[in-house]
Design a protein around this motif. Structure first.
Motif, PDB file in Angstrom:
ATOM      1  N   ALA A 109      41.138  34.130 -39.020  1.00 27.24           N
ATOM      2  CA  ALA A 109      41.082  33.320 -37.806  1.00 27.24           C
ATOM      3  C   ALA A 109      40.055  32.204 -37.938  1.00 27.24           C
ATOM      4  CB  ALA A 109      40.743  34.205 -36.601  1.00 27.24           C
ATOM      5  N   GLY A 110      38.924  32.515 -38.600  1.00 28.76           N
ATOM      6  CA  GLY A 110      37.883  31.517 -38.778  1.00 28.76           C
ATOM      7  C   GLY A 110      38.298  30.334 -39.630  1.00 28.76           C
ATOM      8  N   GLN A 111      39.375  30.507 -40.416  1.00 29.01           N
ATOM      9  CA  GLN A 111      39.884  29.400 -41.230  1.00 29.01           C
ATOM     10  C   GLN A 111      40.812  28.480 -40.446  1.00 29.01           C
ATOM     11  OE1 GLN A 111      41.760  31.088 -44.701  1.00 29.01           O
ATOM     12  NE2 GLN A 111      39.975  32.338 -45.219  1.00 29.01           N
ATOM     13  N   VAL A 171      37.946  28.845 -31.646  1.00 28.47           N
ATOM     14  CA  VAL A 171      37.434  29.833 -30.693  1.00 28.47           C
ATOM     15  C   VAL A 171      38.156  31.148 -30.938  1.00 28.47           C
ATOM     16  CG1 VAL A 171      37.107  30.408 -28.263  1.00 28.47           C
ATOM     17  CG2 VAL A 171      37.022  28.016 -28.995  1.00 28.47           C
ATOM     18  N   ILE A 172      37.405  32.235 -31.016  1.00 32.30           N
ATOM     19  CA  ILE A 172      37.969  33.566 -31.246  1.00 32.30           C
ATOM     20  C   ILE A 172      37.581  34.460 -30.070  1.00 32.30           C
ATOM     21  CG2 ILE A 172      37.984  35.581 -32.783  1.00 32.30           C
ATOM     22  CD1 ILE A 172      37.234  33.687 -35.077  1.00 32.30           C
ATOM     23  N   SER A 173      38.567  35.132 -29.491  1.00 32.18           N
ATOM     24  CA  SER A 173      38.343  35.987 -28.327  1.00 32.18           C
ATOM     25  C   SER A 173      38.630  37.433 -28.708  1.00 32.18           C
ATOM     26  CB  SER A 173      39.252  35.545 -27.175  1.00 32.18           C
ATOM     27  OG  SER A 173      39.032  36.333 -26.025  1.00 32.18           O
ATOM     28  N   ASN A 206      29.365  36.786 -39.129  1.00 37.01           N
ATOM     29  CA  ASN A 206      28.385  35.850 -39.692  1.00 37.01           C
ATOM     30  C   ASN A 206      29.085  34.669 -40.363  1.00 37.01           C
ATOM     31  OD1 ASN A 206      26.090  37.271 -38.927  1.00 37.01           O
ATOM     32  ND2 ASN A 206      25.989  38.442 -40.823  1.00 37.01           N
ATOM     33  N   GLU A 207      30.105  34.980 -41.165  1.00 43.14           N
ATOM     34  CA  GLU A 207      30.790  33.949 -41.941  1.00 43.14           C
ATOM     35  C   GLU A 207      31.460  32.912 -41.046  1.00 43.14           C
ATOM     36  OE1 GLU A 207      33.452  35.716 -44.783  1.00 43.14           O
ATOM     37  OE2 GLU A 207      31.941  37.196 -45.376  1.00 43.14           O
ATOM     38  N   VAL A 208      32.186  33.378 -40.022  1.00 45.29           N
ATOM     39  CA  VAL A 208      32.933  32.414 -39.204  1.00 45.29           C
ATOM     40  C   VAL A 208      32.030  31.686 -38.209  1.00 45.29           C
ATOM     41  CG1 VAL A 208      35.044  33.748 -39.461  1.00 45.29           C
ATOM     42  CG2 VAL A 208      33.629  34.101 -37.437  1.00 45.29           C
ATOM     43  N   VAL A 231      32.652  32.955 -31.250  1.00 47.65           N
ATOM     44  CA  VAL A 231      33.231  34.293 -31.237  1.00 47.65           C
ATOM     45  C   VAL A 231      32.820  34.977 -29.937  1.00 47.65           C
ATOM     46  CG1 VAL A 231      33.446  36.472 -32.467  1.00 47.65           C
ATOM     47  CG2 VAL A 231      33.048  34.359 -33.756  1.00 47.65           C
ATOM     48  N   PHE A 232      33.758  35.075 -29.003  1.00 45.65           N
ATOM     49  CA  PHE A 232      33.505  35.706 -27.705  1.00 45.65           C
ATOM     50  C   PHE A 232      33.919  37.173 -27.769  1.00 45.65           C
ATOM     51  CE2 PHE A 232      33.676  31.258 -26.776  1.00 45.65           C
ATOM     52  CZ  PHE A 232      32.778  31.073 -25.722  1.00 45.65           C
ATOM     53  N   CYS A 233      33.037  38.060 -27.297  1.00 48.48           N
ATOM     54  CA  CYS A 233      33.297  39.495 -27.378  1.00 48.48           C
ATOM     55  C   CYS A 233      33.014  40.160 -26.036  1.00 48.48           C
ATOM     56  CB  CYS A 233      32.433  40.153 -28.453  1.00 48.48           C
ATOM     57  SG  CYS A 233      32.722  39.510 -30.120  1.00 48.48           S
TER      58      CYS A 233
END
Length: 213
Positions: free
Chosen positions: A9-11, A15-17, A33-35, A47-49
């Protein structure tokens, strides 16, 4: 597999949910950490959690990861539902339901496949709740800011979301320097955040975020 999904997803995503919790896992920690640091060409993915629905005074993992953005819930009366985890590292809250106080859940689109989803008889549900409902709302607001200002870094977006959040429930919230263990910086205010994002293009400085680790 989840860690690899986050890396994938980071590629592709900005925004990641993540509306889920799990035990602490070093591979997941590394993936976030990477994304968060290297995504979006070095600007960093957001990155929303979900903070979790156990009613604990500690965020669930991965919401308590230092580079994740932990999101709690608030009801339509500006209060924290008892289920919403809180504590150090909570960034802010966003609207959700509160069944214990007989407050309604959110109305939203549902799975469009027959006999699937929350409402098997329709394309909408009016009972979406929990921090799983709050988290995609917060992620959507971040996406709105990036649609207005695509050059913003991860830290800049966070700094635009946090200070203008509404300081709901001021008595129980016990805000200190604008921050509450119950509500983080408060309930997200999309209008104020977008106004500030647009103002950055007119030479106004972006306020630096308060780091809570």
């Amino acid at each position: 597999r989840v860690a690899d999904a986050i890396r994938y997803a980071g590629q592709h995503a900005q925004v990641i949910s993540c509306s889920w919790n799990c035990p602490i896992n070093p591979d997941l920690q590394s993936a976030i950490n990477e994304v968060a640091e290297g995504g979006r060409g070095g600007k960093g993915c957001l990155v929303f959690c979900a903070s979790g629905n156990q009613g604990l005074d500690q965020l669930a993992f991965p919401a308590r990861h230092p580079l994740a953005i932990g999101v709690g819930a608030s009801n339509d009366q500006g209060q924290r539902p008892h289920y919403s985890n809180y504590g150090e590292g909570l960034a802010f809250v966003a609207p959700s339901g509160d069944h214990e106080r007989d407050r309604p859940g959110l109305t939203t689109t549902d799975v469009s496949l027959r006999n699937r989803g929350y409402n098997v008889r329709g394309l909408y549900t009016n009972n979406f709740s929990g921090t799983s409902a709050s988290t995609p709302l917060a992620a959507g607001i971040a996406a709105l800011l990036l649609s207005a200002k695509p050059t913003l870094s991860r830290a800049q977006v966070r700094s635009l979301l946090e200070p203008p959040a509404d300081k709901i429930d001021p008595t129980e919230g016990d805000y200190r320097d604008g921050y509450s263990l119950q509500y983080g910086y408060g309930r997200l205010n999309a209008f104020q955040a977008l106004e500030q994002a647009q103002a950055t293009g007119r030479g106004e400085a972006i306020r630096q975020p308060r780091l809570v680790v």
